[in-house]
Design a protein around this motif. Structure first.
Motif: not given
Length: 576
Positions: A506-533
């Motif tokens: 829920x978002x007061x202005x836009x109604x809703x915003x998009x959210x993602x939940x990610x599980x990395x593969x094995x021991x891989x390291x990744x950040x939210x900003x990397x995935x957004x890019x």
């Protein structure tokens, strides 16, 4: 039929001069302007408007009578109806004689809301070509896919869309492309000015034999399982929507408890809806059919919208809840003269009910608030209400439009009783012919004349529809549909991602915003900003998750392995 509702002939709502039911019965009576008759379309009996125009060419031909009235206003540019008619006639002739385009050929329109879109769209309708508006927010890859799918004879686009396609490696040979508002070298494309060098001349339309059930448009709607689907709209679909809008306006006038404001000599519409949406496209041709001045915006800007409303004496607003909410906030902070506003149409997303009181308080009781329910596949509104009807039942989306039937059914297709929830099915003259180049999807969604909307709703005893839940997992961000499956597919393409789930928050202005939940593969390291890019490279900006959460624990699933998105929403909401 139990669980099905057609437009009823009675039902008392509001305290206007006559009841809603009486108004509807009067307007659809034999010999009345909105009388219905039975027509066989694709082997199915459909109740259609007897007095509807046969196709959109006929609608455009009628605009000639408006002469020197303003037709389109964009920034400091103005086109009168006479100039628009001349430009469309010249463009239609060039499309036919210069490019060999005729009845049934597709023409892609990829641009923002510009005057050239209006001209090119009408030119297609004049010669029986199929206009294919593409989402101007798409990436070059998304645009290229849709062009390949539509297999057009010509593409008309603005400079920004041209650059996106070129940067995406779209082949610049084999398809004639007309480009407008581009400063750089067009690299083989045809400048718009060669098609329409000016807006002078009387103009005569090329002859063309068009049938009411010929395809007129293909509008791509985001798919729940991947690629978008092209909804094929016919002339009958669009002209039925035009009649339904006129009908609803008359119902509102007859039942409005307060005298409406006096309109100026020419009504004026602010149309910020993108033309690649059925809401924006239908507003465009509805404005033309009534000689309305249509004011375009390149993109939404609240302060700019308020300035335009005051300067152009806007009488009609067509907005999604996010836009109206921002306008009301802007009006609270600044002084703008919006006294000309007589009607506000709120659509495209949930939230109309919560804004109705605030809008009425700001604009006055003489302003009609319009609301409804529809999809691309139902050529906009399948249900509508306004004025007294909407004021009495703001949580409802109204009654079915004339000729439209609504069913509420269980998963196995059994009709539900009044008041019980189920899937919404729609039948009527506005339901499109099916999906372009996708017989499997068409067979699934269109059954025995009914379109399975997928949304969950209920009908009351008087036939009013209430929408209780949206189809599947669709997220509506500022009026734009976002389907998680498409975003999840892009996230899964990242080598560091093992699992991904996308939900709306829920978002007061836009109604809703998009959210993602990610599980990395094995021991891989990744950040939210990397995935957004990563997402930005393959998705339009409005689809890129605003929130990305990387977690070590597996995603919650039920016994059959389905991800429990409800739990993810609760977790994200609790985390703030």
């Amino acid at each position: 039929m139990t669980g099905a509702a057609e437009a009823p002939g009675e039902g008392v709502v509001g305290s206007g001069p006559i009841t809603v039911g009486a108004a509807r019965a009067t307007l659809t009576a034999p010999g009345a302007a909105y009388e219905l008759h039975e027509v066989v379309v694709a082997g199915k009996s459909v109740h259609c408007y007897r007095n509807a125009p046969p196709h959109l060419r006929a609608v455009f031909e009628s605009t000639r009578e408006y002469g020197d009235r303003d037709a389109v206003v964009y920034e400091d540019e103005r086109l009168t109806y006479a100039q628009q008619y001349a430009a469309v006639a010249r463009t239609a002739t060039t499309l036919r004689e210069g490019f060999g385009i005729g009845r049934g050929d597709r023409v892609v329109l990829a641009m923002r809301n510009l005057p050239e879109f209006v001209i090119a769209f009408w030119a297609c309708q004049v010669i029986g070509a199929v206009a294919v508006p593409l989402n101007a927010w798409w990436t070059g890859q998304e645009l290229a896919w849709a062009i390949a799918d539509a297999d057009p004879a010509l593409a008309v686009m603005d400079g920004e869309r041209w650059r996106r396609l070129r940067d995406a490696g779209f082949p610049m040979t084999g398809l004639p492309v007309v480009v407008t508002r581009a400063e750089e070298d067009l690299a083989g494309a045809i400048p718009w000015r060669e098609i329409v060098p000016d807006h002078t001349g009387t103009g005569e339309l090329p002859d063309c034999d068009i049938g009411p059930d010929d395809p007129a448009t293909i509008l791509y709607t985001s798919g729940t399982t991947g690629r978008p689907k092209g909804a094929v709209g016919t002339g009958r679909n669009h002209c039925s929507l035009l009649m339904a809008a006129g009908f609803q306006g008359e119902v509102g006038r007859l039942t409005q408890p307060s005298p409406p404001r006096r309109e100026p000599s020419q009504p004026a519409l602010l149309n910020p809806f993108p033309f690649f949406h059925i809401g924006g496209l239908s507003s465009m041709y509805l404005a033309g059919s009534g000689g309305v001045k249509q004011v375009l915006m390149y993109k939404w800007d609240t302060a700019r919208a308020l300035e335009i409303c005051a300067r152009e004496r806007i009488t009609n607003l067509a907005v999604v809840p996010t836009m109206l909410r921002r306008m009301l906030q802007g009006l609270a902070a600044e002084t703008y003269d919006l006294s000309a506003v007589t009607a506000i149409g709120i659509g495209g997303a949930p939230g109309a009910a919560e804004l109705s009181d605030a809008a009425a308080a700001r604009f006055g009781s003489g302003v009609s608030i319009n609301h409804g329910y529809g999809l691309t596949e139902t050529t906009s509104s399948a249900c509508q209400h306004n004025g007294a009807s909407f004021a009495a039942r703001p949580d409802s989306v109204g009654l079915p439009t004339p000729g439209t039937a609504i069913r509420i059914v269980t998963e196995d297709g059994t009709d539900r009783p009044a008041g019980a929830a189920g899937e919404i099915w729609v039948r009527g003259p506005q339901v499109v012919a099916g999906y372009w180049n996708d017989p499997a999807a068409t067979a699934t969604a269109f059954q025995d004349g009914w379109f399975r909307a997928g949304d969950i709703g209920a009908l009351d005893q008087e036939g009013y529809l209430t929408v209780l839940d949206r189809a599947k997992d669709v997220i509506i961000r500022g009026g734009e549909n976002v389907y998680p499956a498409e975003i999840e597919a892009v996230l899964h393409d990242h080598p560091a991602v093992q699992e991904a789930a996308v939900v709306g928050l829920p978002d007061h202005d836009l109604g809703e915003i998009v959210a993602a939940v990610v599980v990395p593969a094995g021991s891989a390291a990744v950040t939210g900003e990397e995935l957004r890019e990563h997402a930005r490279r393959g998705l339009a900006a409005f689809k890129v998750p605003a929130v990305v959460v990387v977690r070590d624990a597996p995603l919650p699933r039920n016994a059959t392995g389905k991800i429990l998105k409800r739990l993810l929403r609760e977790e994200l909401a609790a985390a703030g």
